[in-house]
Design a protein around this motif. Sequence first.
Motif, PDB file in Angstrom:
ATOM      1  N   UNK A  42       0.841  -1.210   0.000  1.00 21.20           N
ATOM      2  CA  UNK A  42       0.000   0.000   0.000  1.00 21.20           C
ATOM      3  C   UNK A  42       0.873   1.255   0.000  1.00 21.20           C
ATOM      4  N   UNK A  43       1.878   1.271   0.867  1.00 17.53           N
ATOM      5  CA  UNK A  43       2.758   2.446   0.968  1.00 17.53           C
ATOM      6  C   UNK A  43       3.500   2.704  -0.345  1.00 17.53           C
ATOM      7  N   UNK A  44       3.981   1.644  -0.970  1.00 19.39           N
ATOM      8  CA  UNK A  44       4.687   1.791  -2.246  1.00 19.39           C
ATOM      9  C   UNK A  44       3.778   2.373  -3.326  1.00 19.39           C
ATOM     10  N   UNK A  45       2.473   2.168  -3.168  1.00 14.53           N
ATOM     11  CA  UNK A  45       1.492   2.726  -4.104  1.00 14.53           C
ATOM     12  C   UNK A  45       1.091   4.147  -3.708  1.00 14.53           C
ATOM     13  N   UNK A  46       1.722   4.681  -2.658  1.00 15.29           N
ATOM     14  CA  UNK A  46       1.455   6.053  -2.245  1.00 15.29           C
ATOM     15  C   UNK A  46       0.212   6.225  -1.394  1.00 15.29           C
ATOM     16  N   UNK A  47      -0.254   5.154  -0.781  1.00 14.08           N
ATOM     17  CA  UNK A  47      -1.467   5.221   0.026  1.00 14.08           C
ATOM     18  C   UNK A  47      -1.147   5.457   1.501  1.00 14.08           C
ATOM     19  N   UNK A  48      -2.042   6.145   2.166  1.00 17.24           N
ATOM     20  CA  UNK A  48      -1.987   6.274   3.628  1.00 17.24           C
ATOM     21  C   UNK A  48      -2.543   4.962   4.180  1.00 17.24           C
ATOM     22  N   UNK A  49      -1.828   4.350   5.119  1.00 15.88           N
ATOM     23  CA  UNK A  49      -2.204   3.017   5.601  1.00 15.88           C
ATOM     24  C   UNK A  49      -2.780   3.097   7.009  1.00 15.88           C
ATOM     25  N   UNK A  50      -4.019   2.683   7.134  1.00 19.40           N
ATOM     26  CA  UNK A  50      -4.662   2.586   8.439  1.00 19.40           C
ATOM     27  C   UNK A  50      -4.483   1.174   8.981  1.00 19.40           C
ATOM     28  N   UNK A  82      -7.545   9.852  11.915  1.00 19.65           N
ATOM     29  CA  UNK A  82      -6.721   9.053  11.012  1.00 19.65           C
ATOM     30  C   UNK A  82      -5.316   8.810  11.551  1.00 19.65           C
ATOM     31  N   UNK A  83      -4.781   9.764  12.292  1.00 22.96           N
ATOM     32  CA  UNK A  83      -3.452   9.541  12.883  1.00 22.96           C
ATOM     33  C   UNK A  83      -3.504   8.406  13.895  1.00 22.96           C
ATOM     34  N   UNK A  84      -4.541   8.377  14.712  1.00 20.81           N
ATOM     35  CA  UNK A  84      -4.705   7.271  15.662  1.00 20.81           C
ATOM     36  C   UNK A  84      -4.952   5.964  14.920  1.00 20.81           C
ATOM     37  N   UNK A  85      -5.701   6.032  13.827  1.00 19.62           N
ATOM     38  CA  UNK A  85      -6.002   4.838  13.033  1.00 19.62           C
ATOM     39  C   UNK A  85      -4.754   4.286  12.349  1.00 19.62           C
ATOM     40  N   UNK A  86      -3.799   5.143  12.043  1.00 19.62           N
ATOM     41  CA  UNK A  86      -2.536   4.676  11.458  1.00 19.62           C
ATOM     42  C   UNK A  86      -1.685   3.956  12.503  1.00 19.62           C
ATOM     43  N   UNK A 113      -3.069  -0.936  16.580  1.00 18.26           N
ATOM     44  CA  UNK A 113      -2.856  -2.314  16.149  1.00 18.26           C
ATOM     45  C   UNK A 113      -4.003  -2.756  15.247  1.00 18.26           C
ATOM     46  N   UNK A 114      -5.224  -2.436  15.652  1.00 18.29           N
ATOM     47  CA  UNK A 114      -6.416  -2.733  14.851  1.00 18.29           C
ATOM     48  C   UNK A 114      -7.278  -1.492  14.781  1.00 18.29           C
ATOM     49  N   UNK A 115      -7.900  -1.273  13.652  1.00 14.57           N
ATOM     50  CA  UNK A 115      -8.806  -0.142  13.491  1.00 14.57           C
ATOM     51  C   UNK A 115      -9.969  -0.246  14.474  1.00 14.57           C
ATOM     52  N   UNK A 116     -10.357  -1.454  14.791  1.00 10.86           N
ATOM     53  CA  UNK A 116     -11.446  -1.680  15.745  1.00 10.86           C
ATOM     54  C   UNK A 116     -11.208  -0.921  17.052  1.00 10.86           C
ATOM     55  N   UNK A 117      -9.955  -0.829  17.479  1.00 16.55           N
ATOM     56  CA  UNK A 117      -9.622  -0.150  18.734  1.00 16.55           C
ATOM     57  C   UNK A 117      -9.965   1.334  18.661  1.00 16.55           C
ATOM     58  N   UNK A 118      -9.734   1.941  17.534  1.00 19.81           N
ATOM     59  CA  UNK A 118      -9.985   3.366  17.356  1.00 19.81           C
ATOM     60  C   UNK A 118     -11.485   3.643  17.306  1.00 19.81           C
TER      61      UNK A 118
END
Length: 96
Positions: free
Chosen positions: A37-45, A82-86, A89-94
């Motif tokens: 994802x990062x190599x494709x220029x995406x922000x990774x959550x 989004x910063x917390x989501x990045x 460990x899991x998006x569920x936590x946010x």
Amino acid sequence: KTACSLITAGGSADAYQPEGLNRHTVRQLLAPVEQTFRLCGLRVLAPYAILGANRMTEGDIEAAASAYGTALIRLVEGEIDLEAAEQAELLNEVLA
């Protein structure tokens, strides 16, 4: 653009810890996907995970689907830090 993996797994949350059955966290196991994802220029959550899926009842599945739908709506409407989501460990936590 932003990316987030959605996974289901049969194991419990305890299985996805360094001392657990799988010896790694969900996020560690998804590291190659996140790097792509990062190599494709995406922000990774952090990934959204539905754990214990092999023991879910029909009601559990419906509840999990509803919770995921709500998560998507909150993401689209900008209600998620989004910063917390990045960093999570899991998006569920946010989302809790």
